[in-house]
Design a protein around this motif. Structure first.
Motif, PDB file in Angstrom:
ATOM      1  N   GLU A 197       0.834  -1.204   0.000  1.00 52.98           N
ATOM      2  CA  GLU A 197       0.000   0.000   0.000  1.00 52.98           C
ATOM      3  C   GLU A 197       0.868   1.253   0.000  1.00 52.98           C
ATOM      4  OE1 GLU A 197      -3.734   1.297   2.637  1.00 52.98           O
ATOM      5  OE2 GLU A 197      -1.839   1.391   3.749  1.00 52.98           O
ATOM      6  N   LYS A 198       1.898   1.268   0.849  1.00 51.45           N
ATOM      7  CA  LYS A 198       2.747   2.455   0.932  1.00 51.45           C
ATOM      8  C   LYS A 198       3.546   2.659  -0.356  1.00 51.45           C
ATOM      9  CE  LYS A 198       1.137   2.733   5.022  1.00 51.45           C
ATOM     10  NZ  LYS A 198      -0.151   3.456   5.180  1.00 51.45           N
ATOM     11  N   LEU A 199       3.905   1.560  -1.009  1.00 49.06           N
ATOM     12  CA  LEU A 199       4.564   1.676  -2.311  1.00 49.06           C
ATOM     13  C   LEU A 199       3.634   2.344  -3.317  1.00 49.06           C
ATOM     14  CD1 LEU A 199       6.180  -1.849  -2.306  1.00 49.06           C
ATOM     15  CD2 LEU A 199       7.477   0.242  -2.735  1.00 49.06           C
ATOM     16  N   MET A 200       2.387   1.896  -3.365  1.00 48.05           N
ATOM     17  CA  MET A 200       1.443   2.444  -4.341  1.00 48.05           C
ATOM     18  C   MET A 200       1.134   3.907  -4.043  1.00 48.05           C
ATOM     19  SD  MET A 200      -1.137  -0.708  -5.177  1.00 48.05           S
ATOM     20  CE  MET A 200      -1.532  -0.086  -6.807  1.00 48.05           C
ATOM     21  N   LYS A 251      13.396   4.818   2.153  1.00 46.68           N
ATOM     22  CA  LYS A 251      13.347   5.196   3.569  1.00 46.68           C
ATOM     23  C   LYS A 251      11.955   5.685   3.946  1.00 46.68           C
ATOM     24  CE  LYS A 251      15.582   8.233   6.959  1.00 46.68           C
ATOM     25  NZ  LYS A 251      16.589   9.325   7.150  1.00 46.68           N
ATOM     26  N   LYS A 252      11.362   6.526   3.085  1.00 43.33           N
ATOM     27  CA  LYS A 252      10.009   7.053   3.336  1.00 43.33           C
ATOM     28  C   LYS A 252       8.982   5.923   3.347  1.00 43.33           C
ATOM     29  CE  LYS A 252       6.773  10.473   3.154  1.00 43.33           C
ATOM     30  NZ  LYS A 252       5.532   9.750   3.038  1.00 43.33           N
ATOM     31  N   ILE A 253       9.086   4.999   2.396  1.00 44.81           N
ATOM     32  CA  ILE A 253       8.163   3.860   2.330  1.00 44.81           C
ATOM     33  C   ILE A 253       8.293   3.013   3.593  1.00 44.81           C
ATOM     34  CG2 ILE A 253       7.719   1.667   1.127  1.00 44.81           C
ATOM     35  CD1 ILE A 253       8.555   3.299  -1.482  1.00 44.81           C
ATOM     36  N   ARG A 258       6.121   1.128   8.642  1.00 48.28           N
ATOM     37  CA  ARG A 258       6.339   0.768  10.044  1.00 48.28           C
ATOM     38  C   ARG A 258       5.244   1.318  10.947  1.00 48.28           C
ATOM     39  NH1 ARG A 258       8.476   3.446  13.927  1.00 48.28           N
ATOM     40  NH2 ARG A 258       9.428   4.992  12.541  1.00 48.28           N
ATOM     41  N   ILE A 259       4.830   2.557  10.699  1.00 48.08           N
ATOM     42  CA  ILE A 259       3.783   3.170  11.521  1.00 48.08           C
ATOM     43  C   ILE A 259       2.474   2.381  11.418  1.00 48.08           C
ATOM     44  CG2 ILE A 259       2.303   5.220  11.738  1.00 48.08           C
ATOM     45  CD1 ILE A 259       4.822   6.858  10.825  1.00 48.08           C
ATOM     46  N   THR A 260       2.094   2.007  10.195  1.00 45.88           N
ATOM     47  CA  THR A 260       0.851   1.249   9.997  1.00 45.88           C
ATOM     48  C   THR A 260       0.961  -0.151  10.584  1.00 45.88           C
ATOM     49  OG1 THR A 260       0.392   2.496   7.974  1.00 45.88           O
ATOM     50  CG2 THR A 260      -0.802   0.429   8.267  1.00 45.88           C
ATOM     51  N   ILE A 261       2.112  -0.801  10.396  1.00 46.48           N
ATOM     52  CA  ILE A 261       2.307  -2.160  10.916  1.00 46.48           C
ATOM     53  C   ILE A 261       2.283  -2.155  12.446  1.00 46.48           C
ATOM     54  CG2 ILE A 261       3.934  -4.093  11.063  1.00 46.48           C
ATOM     55  CD1 ILE A 261       4.926  -3.163   8.212  1.00 46.48           C
ATOM     56  N   LEU A 273      13.849  -3.238   4.472  1.00 45.19           N
ATOM     57  CA  LEU A 273      13.321  -3.422   3.118  1.00 45.19           C
ATOM     58  C   LEU A 273      14.462  -3.525   2.113  1.00 45.19           C
ATOM     59  CD1 LEU A 273      10.434  -0.752   3.042  1.00 45.19           C
ATOM     60  CD2 LEU A 273      10.229  -3.201   3.551  1.00 45.19           C
ATOM     61  N   TRP A 274      14.330  -4.463   1.176  1.00 46.22           N
ATOM     62  CA  TRP A 274      15.250  -4.560   0.041  1.00 46.22           C
ATOM     63  C   TRP A 274      14.440  -4.546  -1.245  1.00 46.22           C
ATOM     64  CZ3 TRP A 274      15.915  -7.833   4.303  1.00 46.22           C
ATOM     65  CH2 TRP A 274      17.105  -7.659   5.026  1.00 46.22           C
ATOM     66  N   VAL A 275      15.098  -4.182  -2.333  1.00 50.10           N
ATOM     67  CA  VAL A 275      14.442  -4.181  -3.642  1.00 50.10           C
ATOM     68  C   VAL A 275      15.195  -5.107  -4.575  1.00 50.10           C
ATOM     69  CG1 VAL A 275      13.549  -2.758  -5.527  1.00 50.10           C
ATOM     70  CG2 VAL A 275      13.842  -1.746  -3.258  1.00 50.10           C
ATOM     71  N   LYS A 276      14.450  -5.964  -5.276  1.00 42.02           N
ATOM     72  CA  LYS A 276      15.069  -6.934  -6.174  1.00 42.02           C
ATOM     73  C   LYS A 276      14.312  -6.969  -7.501  1.00 42.02           C
ATOM     74  CE  LYS A 276      16.457 -11.809  -6.459  1.00 42.02           C
ATOM     75  NZ  LYS A 276      16.480 -13.116  -5.764  1.00 42.02           N
TER      76      LYS A 276
END
Length: 294
Positions: A197-200, A251-253, A258-261, A273-276
């Motif tokens: 959700e935060k990514l979108m 970092k922002k994502i 984290r706040i929502t979780i 978080l990592w991106v692949k």
């Protein structure tokens, strides 16, 4: 005391407000939302248990036309399968709008023999009653629902009235789930959805739907959850966008996630978080299955 329970599919075209409505009906954030169509990819049961009833809301992906990737086929199957397995349907439409995708939903709804409540959403933006009536008459000509209910998904008095309306049609039977359940999905699944959700929301129109999230570590360390997640994209150029200049976007994502979780888990969270790049994952059935789309 007589107890009522049952499955209630919340259906409609993409981006009509289904997940927002489900969150309001159960009184907490569970389904992810964004302004973009096809945010919801999976079928998820959201459970509201009270003293005299248990409502199991089946939040579904929007039934959509076009874009024939394997993931779109998966989403349409997840949505259409819900029509056959439920006790009643809430069909969400938007005031003054009728699209080809609404017509596709109508095809499915017309084949079932269970109670259907049509909820006309965004009624708060509709103006006078004189403007609304022609639209409601048009809906009535297309489908004879058990009820037609004008709704603003953000108005809690409306969702309270809608719950009362649901109880007119919900079967009398024992609870389906234990009363401490809020969903049939795991905590890991819900957490991965919150990150997506935060990514979108943060990436807006920069990145299409070639993105998904997989939880690699989910551990409770004392009173803190340690969570590691991998974000999969389709292209190297997309990886750069997700990471952002000097890692600022990622970092922002991470901070927003984290706040929502933490609100969901009711505990402190350490999130990595990592991106692949995983090229073609959204059109590869085997890759989809390995990423939880099964």
């Amino acid at each position: 005391m007589n107890f009522q329970s049952g499955f209630i599919a919340v259906v409609g075209r993409p981006n009509v407000g289904k997940s927002t409505l489900v969150n309001e009906l159960i009184g907490q954030k569970l389904s992810i939302t964004s302004h973009r169509p096809q945010t919801t990819r999976h079928r998820i049961n959201a459970i509201d248990t009270q003293q005299n009833y248990q409502m199991v809301f089946v939040d579904t992906p929007g039934i959509h036309i076009g874009n024939n990737k394997a993931i779109n086929s998966y989403m349409n199957k997840a949505a259409s399968s819900s029509f056959a397995d439920v006790d009643m349907i809430i069909w969400l439409v938007e005031i003054f709008k009728w699209t080809k995708e609404d017509a596709r939903v109508l095809e499915h709804v017309s084949k079932v023999d269970i109670p259907v409540i049509i909820c006309v959403n965004k009624i708060d933006k509709s103006g006078s009653v004189d403007k609304i009536l022609p639209y409601l008459e048009m809906l009535g000509e297309k489908f004879q629902a058990n009820e037609v209910f004008p709704l603003s998904a953000f108005d809690r008095s409306h969702t309270k009235q809608l719950r009362s309306l649901i109880l007119k049609y919900l079967p009398e039977q024992d609870p389906i789930y234990d009363d401490d359940y809020i969903t049939d999905r795991s905590q890991k699944f819900v957490v991965s959805e919150f990150i997506r959700e935060k990514l979108m929301r943060n990436l807006s129109n920069e990145l299409p739907y070639d993105i998904t999230v997989e939880i690699e570590k989910f551990e409770l360390d004392g009173k803190m959850y340690r969570i590691a997640a991998r974000i999969f994209v389709d292209k190297a150029s997309q990886k750069r966008i997700v990471i952002g200049h000097k890692g600022e976007m990622l970092k922002k994502i991470g901070q927003d996630s984290r706040i929502t979780i933490e609100g969901f888990l009711e505990a402190k969270v350490f999130l990595e978080l990592w991106v692949k790049v995983r090229q073609g994952w959204s059109d590869d059935k085997r890759a989809l299955a390995s990423l939880g789309y099964d």
